[in-house]
Design an enzyme around this catalytic site. Structure first.
Site, PDB file in Angstrom:
ATOM      1  N   SER A  38       0.859  -1.189   0.000  1.00 52.66           N
ATOM      2  CA  SER A  38       0.000   0.000   0.000  1.00 52.66           C
ATOM      3  C   SER A  38       0.890   1.232   0.000  1.00 52.66           C
ATOM      4  CB  SER A  38      -0.892  -0.004   1.229  1.00 52.66           C
ATOM      5  OG  SER A  38      -0.081   0.260   2.366  1.00 52.66           O
ATOM      6  N   LYS A  39       0.236   2.390   0.008  1.00 49.95           N
ATOM      7  CA  LYS A  39       0.991   3.638  -0.081  1.00 49.95           C
ATOM      8  C   LYS A  39       2.059   3.760   0.995  1.00 49.95           C
ATOM      9  CE  LYS A  39      -2.403   6.277  -2.524  1.00 49.95           C
ATOM     10  NZ  LYS A  39      -3.712   6.853  -2.324  1.00 49.95           N
ATOM     11  N   ARG A  40       1.776   3.154   2.140  1.00 54.56           N
ATOM     12  CA  ARG A  40       2.789   3.338   3.187  1.00 54.56           C
ATOM     13  C   ARG A  40       4.070   2.571   2.897  1.00 54.56           C
ATOM     14  NH1 ARG A  40       2.629  -0.681   6.867  1.00 54.56           N
ATOM     15  NH2 ARG A  40       0.980  -2.036   6.138  1.00 54.56           N
TER      16      ARG A  40
END
Ligand code: GLU
Length: 499
Positions: A264-266
């Site tokens: 994910s974006k993290r």
């Protein structure tokens, strides 16, 4: 099941695969991987690759997102034989342009009794869901409108209720999916619940539209992300009800971050365009994406699109999740940056240099040739092209300053003034020169002063670049040119002399 992909004669003419993105946001790296696997599979077996746009989520779908996805596919080197923009015999290829087609098949299902109108309101559905949850049961539609009488329907419609169409899921059936990646997977129909196939606004749901389209487009293999595996039994039920035989399914594992949670974006950039903007090359991204879940027979990690096209097969797609390893992508990208034709890399690097204020385009022929030399000198340090701006300042600067402690120490050496002065003498006099010339003046300066190796190179490097490390010194000297070298040597000599 492996035989489906082995019998090439059988497959040659019949492989038809599709990439069917929903254009609802940035193009995720996982989507690009699905597209690539489909494309490679089609190319490997001489099949057809279709791009279909699944834009039935009217609120979230945008043309801008669709265009981004298509541009990214092209940038990655994927072309499609049928689909949006290119057309084909099974069009239209955008689902919102196929609404009449879906309605026709909804009608068929209604007539066969495989589907029915449901008038439940949001509130009623929510209450039923809560009741199930309270009992510890899986929330699903329990078939409240399954057997409404014609009178009840008339009454509900008179009350202004607009129906959705639900599919009647058969009871007590087990659906077996023989997935080309995951093997045999079974689903109990009883857990599914009658699902919506057409919403009250006349828009089909994903599960329905995908079946109608895959069938009408004669899709032979559905290769997609694992997250769609739970949708597959619903789709198989629809194929059955419509009297069609389903395609082969191949669900490709999730992409995980290094910490083994879903990418994910993290974990960093997830959109293809972010990688493009940072200066990753499509060849590197393709190579990297192909290895996210697929592996060639041997140890080879560098695989061009050409090689991938020849080797890709579903049999070597792994069941276990793929881990997104940015270090590996960087390594691959560095490799492709180093081996690409210099002109190509220069053209790709120019926008970064311009944005950082080093150059402004259009470049004269002469300046272009010079920028090309700069790119040649530093490309070996790059993992992505945007990093080029971190390595070139001294080429463009008017003056350079030795700022690092180590660099200052080098200039404090006893022999340094003599070495720099001797070199200054030898470089003087205008004109072009080559790396061989530069090497010979360095040697000459050493000979004259009795300094050797590092005793010559280090102070010269610091005087010319401000740093103790960097590209090949003779290459730097050719790029800087004699005038700049002389002025930098003069400045260093003055500084050492405390002037
Ligand atoms: N539109 C779906 C998605 O983007 C496609 C799923 C499929 O390939 O069936 O996830």
């Amino acid at each position: 099941m492996g035989e489906h992909v082995n019998k090439e004669e059988l497959i040659l003419s019949s492989v038809r695969v599709r990439f069917a993105p929903s254009p609802t946001g940035p193009f995720h790296i996982g989507g690009a991987r699905s597209a690539l696997f489909n494309w490679l599979f089609a190319r490997r077996y001489g099949g057809t690759f279709i791009v279909r746009i699944e834009d039935t989520d009217m609120e979230r779908s945008t043309r801008e997102s669709e265009e981004n996805i298509l541009a990214a596919l092209r940038w990655l080197g994927m072309d499609w034989d049928e689909g949006v923009e290119v057309g084909g015999p099974h069009g239209p290829y955008r689902q919102t342009e196929r609404l009449d087609i879906y309605r026709e098949y909804v009608e068929q299902l209604l007539q066969k009794g495989c589907a029915y109108r449901c008038y439940c309101t949001e509130e009623e559905l929510a209450a039923a869901r809560d009741a199930l949850l309270k009992k510890g049961e899986m929330p699903r539609y329990l078939g409240r409108c399954r057997s409404l009488s014609p009178e009840e329907r008339v009454r509900l419609e008179a009350a202004g209720r607009k129906p959705v169409i639900r599919f009647r899921v058969p009871e007590n059936r087990v659906i077996n999916v023989n997935d080309l990646v995951r093997g045999d997977v079974s689903f109990e129909c009883n857990g599914i619940g009658d699902f919506i196939i057409l919403k009250s606004d006349g828009i089909p749901t994903y599960n329905f539209a995908v079946v109608v389209d895959d069938h009408l487009m004669s899709v032979s293999h559905v290769i997609r992300a694992e997250e769609h595996l739970p949708n597959t039994p619903r789709q198989i039920l629809l194929y059955d009800a419509l009297g069609w035989s389903p395609p082969e399914f191949a669900h490709v594992s999730l992409i995980l971050g290094k910490d083994r949670s879903k990418m994910s974006k993290r974990h960093g950039a997830t959109a293809v365009e972010q990688y493009q903007a940072k200066g990753y090359l499509p060849e590197a991204l393709d190579n990297f994406l192909a290895l996210l879940g697929w592996s060639p027979g041997g140890e080879e990690e560098i695989l061009t699109m050409e090689a991938l096209k020849q080797q890709f097969s579903l049999e070597r797609v792994a069941k276990s999740p793929a881990v997104f390893d940015l270090d590996k992508l960087n390594w691959l990208n560095g490799h492709y940056i180093r081996q690409a034709p210099l002109g190509e890399i220069t053209d790709l690097a120019i926008p970064y240099l311009e944005k950082a204020g080093y150059i402004s385009t259009p470049l004269s022929e002469q300046k272009y040739a010079w920028v090309k030399m700069v790119v040649d000198a530093v490309r070996e340090y790059l993992t992505c092209l945007s990093e080029i701006t971190d390595h070139v300042a001294f080429f463009f600067a008017d003056v350079v300053e030795a700022e690092e402690k180590e660099a200052k120490e080098v200039l404090a050496g006893e022999q340094v003034p003599a070495v720099l002065a001797a070199l200054r003498e030898k470089v003087a006099g205008g004109g072009e020169w080559t790396q061989a010339d530069a090497k010979s003046v360095l040697k000459g300066a050493g000979k004259e002063t009795g300094a050797k190796g590092k005793q010559v190179f280090m102070p010269v490097r610091v005087a010319l670049t401000g740093s103790t490390h960097g590209p090949d010194l003779s290459q730097v000297m050719v790029i800087l040119g004699k005038d700049k070298i002389c002025s930098r040597l003069d400045r260093a000599l003055k500084m050492i002399a405390g002037k």
